[in-house]
Design a protein around this motif. Sequence first.
Motif, short mmCIF file in Angstrom:
data_model
loop_
_atom_site.label_atom_id
_atom_site.label_comp_id
_atom_site.label_asym_id
_atom_site.label_seq_id
_atom_site.Cartn_x
_atom_site.Cartn_y
_atom_site.Cartn_z
N PHE A 163 0.83 -1.20 0.00
CA PHE A 163 0.00 0.00 0.00
C PHE A 163 0.87 1.26 0.00
O PHE A 163 0.63 2.18 -0.77
N LEU A 164 1.89 1.27 0.85
CA LEU A 164 2.73 2.47 0.91
C LEU A 164 3.44 2.69 -0.41
O LEU A 164 3.54 3.81 -0.90
N ARG A 165 3.90 1.57 -1.03
CA ARG A 165 4.59 1.72 -2.31
C ARG A 165 3.64 2.28 -3.37
O ARG A 165 3.97 3.21 -4.11
N GLU A 166 2.41 1.75 -3.37
CA GLU A 166 1.43 2.22 -4.34
C GLU A 166 1.08 3.68 -4.08
O GLU A 166 0.85 4.45 -5.02
N LEU A 167 1.02 4.08 -2.78
CA LEU A 167 0.67 5.46 -2.45
C LEU A 167 1.70 6.41 -3.04
O LEU A 167 1.37 7.43 -3.66
N VAL A 168 3.00 6.05 -2.86
CA VAL A 168 4.04 6.92 -3.41
C VAL A 168 3.98 6.94 -4.93
O VAL A 168 4.06 8.00 -5.56
N ARG A 169 3.77 5.73 -5.51
CA ARG A 169 3.66 5.67 -6.98
C ARG A 169 2.51 6.53 -7.47
O ARG A 169 2.62 7.24 -8.48
N ALA A 170 1.37 6.47 -6.73
CA ALA A 170 0.19 7.24 -7.13
C ALA A 170 0.53 8.71 -7.20
O ALA A 170 0.16 9.41 -8.15
N ASN A 171 1.28 9.18 -6.19
CA ASN A 171 1.55 10.61 -6.15
C ASN A 171 2.54 11.01 -7.22
O ASN A 171 2.45 12.11 -7.77
#
Lengths: 230, 108, 86, 119, 84, 162
Positions: free
Chosen positions: F68-76
């Motif tokens: 989730f954290l990885r995806e959150l950074v990727r999203a931003n």
Amino acid sequence: MIKRALALLLVLALGGLFASLMSAYAPDPELNPTARYYAEHTAQDLGAANLVTAIIVTYRGLDTLGEVTVLFLTAAIVGLVLAQSRRRIPHQPVPGGELLATGTRLLTPLILLLGVYVFVNGHLTPGGGFQGGAILASGVLLVLLADPVKPFSHGLISVIESLAGTLYVLIGLAGLALAGGFLDNRILPLGEFGQLFSAGAIPVIYSLIGLKVGAEFASMLASLSETEDL
Amino acid sequence: MDLLGALLLVAGAAFLFLGGLGLVRMPDVFNRIQAGTKATTLGTLLTLAGFACLRPDWAVKLLLIGLFILFTNPISSQVLARSAHRAGAEKSPLTGVDRLAEQEGRPS
Amino acid sequence: MVETLITLAAILAGAAFLMALYRFLQGPSSADRVVAFDVMTIIGITGIVLVAYMEGRGIYLDVALVYALLSFLGVIAVARYLERGY
Amino acid sequence: MIVQVALATGFVLILIGIYGALTQRNLLRMIVAFTVANSGVNLVIVAVGYLPGRTAPILDATVPAAEAAARIIDPVPQALVLTAIVIGLGVTALMLAFAYKLYEKRRSLDIARFSELKW
Amino acid sequence: MSPILTGMTVLLCLAMIVAALAAIRVKSLPMAILAGGLVSLILSVVFLILAAPDVAMTEAAIGSGLTTFLFFFVLSRMRGGEDD
Amino acid sequence: MIRLVIPFTALYAVWLGLNQSLAEDVLWLGAAVCLVLVWLFREGLTVFAEIRLSPRSLMATLGFTAYFLRELVRANLALARIVLSPTLPVHPGIVMVHTGLKSPMGRLMLANAITLTPGTLSVELQGESLYVHWVNMTTSDTEAATADIVAGFESYLKVMYG
């Protein structure tokens, strides 16, 4: 048009008054004598770390009692004014959706816990009965938003409210009998400065105020939510 | 440690800035909600982490604030998106398909 | 060094706040304004923690907690009004 | 500096609120203007109690009780405003309840339609 | 007093005045109410800068949720009457 | 019984985090307050207890958090690229995806995770179908979109919540 010009004139006059007040204003370099008294004596006399709480609950406790009464009257009048507009036909608002319902189940206990934390720690941290009560009412509000047709438990709310109010007055009378005066907090031992159970009766009184304020706001919300669509 | 915290702060504030920029530039409500939610969530979490590095004794409270934001923020934006869709908010002409409107039998 | 970086962060967050304010005043539809409102409250949380840090008082964080948990209530109230939820 | 800015803003908010309450015709808009003026009054009272370079009147490790008198600001205006905000919500609720009743009677929120008390 | 706090105060106060003007000028009534809520949300941060955390917490708890909701609730009960 | 112990523990942890103190009075008062809250919300609080208590579930929780954290950074970062590019390359669309999750908490976590990951925003959840607003829609087909958006999170959440 003439009304608007008159309003503008009044605002301009008030603005001039405020401007003259502003131009002469300079912040005091020192506390005034009243505030100095509170700053120097609260810690030893009452054991409360938050001076605002000390003023509200003890030094000006009688005013706070009056204010809680005003709030109670407001809630009662709102209920009375809206009493004839009770809904007869059930209405069908758009349901809140599953995600909001789950989120409400998750967050309502947390909001109530935060409210309890705020009013129990009123003598140590910012916060106290009024804030905590508003937070409790916000928890009720979240439930109302997620499911507007859910029936309100008026019984529980009014029991909490009258119980808290009665206990509040009784503690005040106990202060008159056992300590220096009405709502004196020294009927309980002051305890160690900075602990949760300290400052005498302040946490108890503030918790009661919190429950009462929360119940009053919740009953206002309840009497509004049961009105009819116009 | 202080330097790391300050750098995290700047990174978080940069994401907040991007969120604001997205809010101004995006073409319709849903895209703006996307920009608003994602960027501000990560931005706030990063700034909170930065403050936790600067003041380690505040870490627990900052963690709680971060957790609350992590739960409340997506819920509020989901409710807002749903209500915007239901209230018939204007979609940008670029929008390809709208399965939800099809499902509800409204013109997309 | 740290001071400069914090100032930079504050300026960036302030710019984001101003852009959200622009969207609030400008926003063609109601939902746009509500999004801007949401973003401003979240930047407000960062601002509160910044004030707490500048003043060096840990107890100010309680205000940020209340703000974080309750600011979304306003957004949900408006959103539910827009979809005729009550 | 901060005090002056806050004071000026408070005064401006009061003026905006009064102007709005006097010129609007819609009851709900008048109530909104009242809450704005209310916020302005609260801000002015809090700003008057602020002393530059001092901190909140809460004693803890950073502000020990011994040096409180030299470090804290005036707590009395804060206590006043705290209760004023809560009462303000009660008053707003009351005004809204009356607006609801008036709307129920007349099906309108326009203040010009309520002319019985006009003189 | 640090320049950051001064700058924040000026920014927030300006935003507050703008929001207050919007509250009495904007066309649609719901948005006027929302602007009123924005005034009280910004006000709570200003209270914190003025070293009044108790007041800030009260304003945050009451201004954000309860006041906004009361207005919108009454408004939703009288849809149609909002335009005159 | 276990269904009430987990919410109690969670609330108690939050209480201790708020108070930041392990004094005796804090512990006792917190226990009392949490007991009252758990009793008041005994029906609603079951959402806390839906998580499975097994080593495998714990591993999945860790994996979910990391993913989730990885995806959150990727999203931003993806959002930054969109917002900063002068042409604003968006092709939005609202697509339907399927989820097999049954537990309300798992579904809430899934919807929240989708909201915070690259270019997607959950709009509505009805039964098995989840409607997602997608900034850069690559496919409008339900199956393909499900594989693209949901599958990554669902494999973890299936283990955690079933």
